[in-house]
Design a protein around this motif. Structure first.
Motif: not given
Length: 241
Positions: A64, A68, A80, A83
């Motif tokens: 993750d 990002r 934000r 995801l």
């Protein structure tokens, strides 16, 4: 039995094939009523000059975090976003450099800004999904998987509310379904179905400041409810026939 220490002492990495891990991100947003995907122009070989999904090799970080980071480095997209992992792509010939396994992600949010190019990308831009094709590597297949995930998921989860502001009208929510599905649900039926699903949306008690384009009454404003699953599901019009 061989102990772990004995195994590690005799471990020869050359006995195992080298495999690299990357992340690729299908980032979707709605711009002027059209579903768009974020693409970058590759600045390096292989496939220099071709459009591709943002992504890159995973470092000493979680998957993750890698997704990002790559999204921020290559496109400057920092807000934000929703995801989620999409699928793993690992055909042997998908990358000419070596055996590469890609963990694909799906990301989306409303009002995402114009991208700012960075990293090893030569350019970055939003592209309508209907015109996004001929991408580098196997990114056409990854994009297709991302689109199908998004189209199916808004049928049975409230994920469509991630494409609108905190407060929204039913017409604005219907616009999300139209853009993502690529087909427009019947306005009256959609309105009735949305309000009949427990926990899908919650009435804020407020209305828009002005009426519709034809001078009609002001529209009620809603917010996302607490439902995690839509029951009954909202099926695409083409699946209801």
């Amino acid at each position: 039995m061989v102990t772990e220490r004995e195994f590690l002492d005799g471990y020869d990495p050359r006995a195992y094939p080298a495999v690299a891990v990357t992340v690729d991100i299908v980032t979707l947003t709605i711009r002027d009523g059209v579903l768009n995907v974020l693409l970058v122009e590759r600045g390096e070989q292989p496939h220099a000059g071709r459009l591709a999904l943002p992504g890159g090799f995973v470092r000493e970080e979680t998957l993750d975090q890698a997704a990002r980071r790559e999204l921020a480095e290559e496109t400057g997209i920092l807000p934000r976003v929703h995801l989620e992992q999409l699928a793993t792509f690992g055909d042997p010939g998908r990358d000419p450099r070596m055996r590469v396994m890609s963990i694909a992600y799906l990301a989306f949010a409303p009002h995402l800004p114009e991208p700012t190019v960075g990293g090893d990308a030569a350019a970055a831009r939003w592209v309508p999904v209907d015109t996004a094709s001929g991408l580098a590597f196997d990114h056409d297949a990854i994009l297709a998987a991302g689109l199908e995930r998004a189209r199916a998921k808004i049928e049975y989860t409230p994920l469509a509310t991630a494409f609108v502001d905190d407060e929204f009208t039913i017409a604005q929510l219907r616009g999300v379904y139209t853009a993502v599905w690529g087909e427009e649900p019947h306005a009256g039926n959609f309105h009735r179905k949305v309000l009949s699903v427990p926990g899908f949306v919650a009435d804020t008690g407020a209305t828009t400041q002005r009426g519709g384009e034809r001078g009609g009454p002001r529209s009620k404003l809603y917010r996302a409810g607490d439902a995690r699953i839509l029951h009954p599901a909202l099926l695409r019009p083409s699946l209801e026939r």
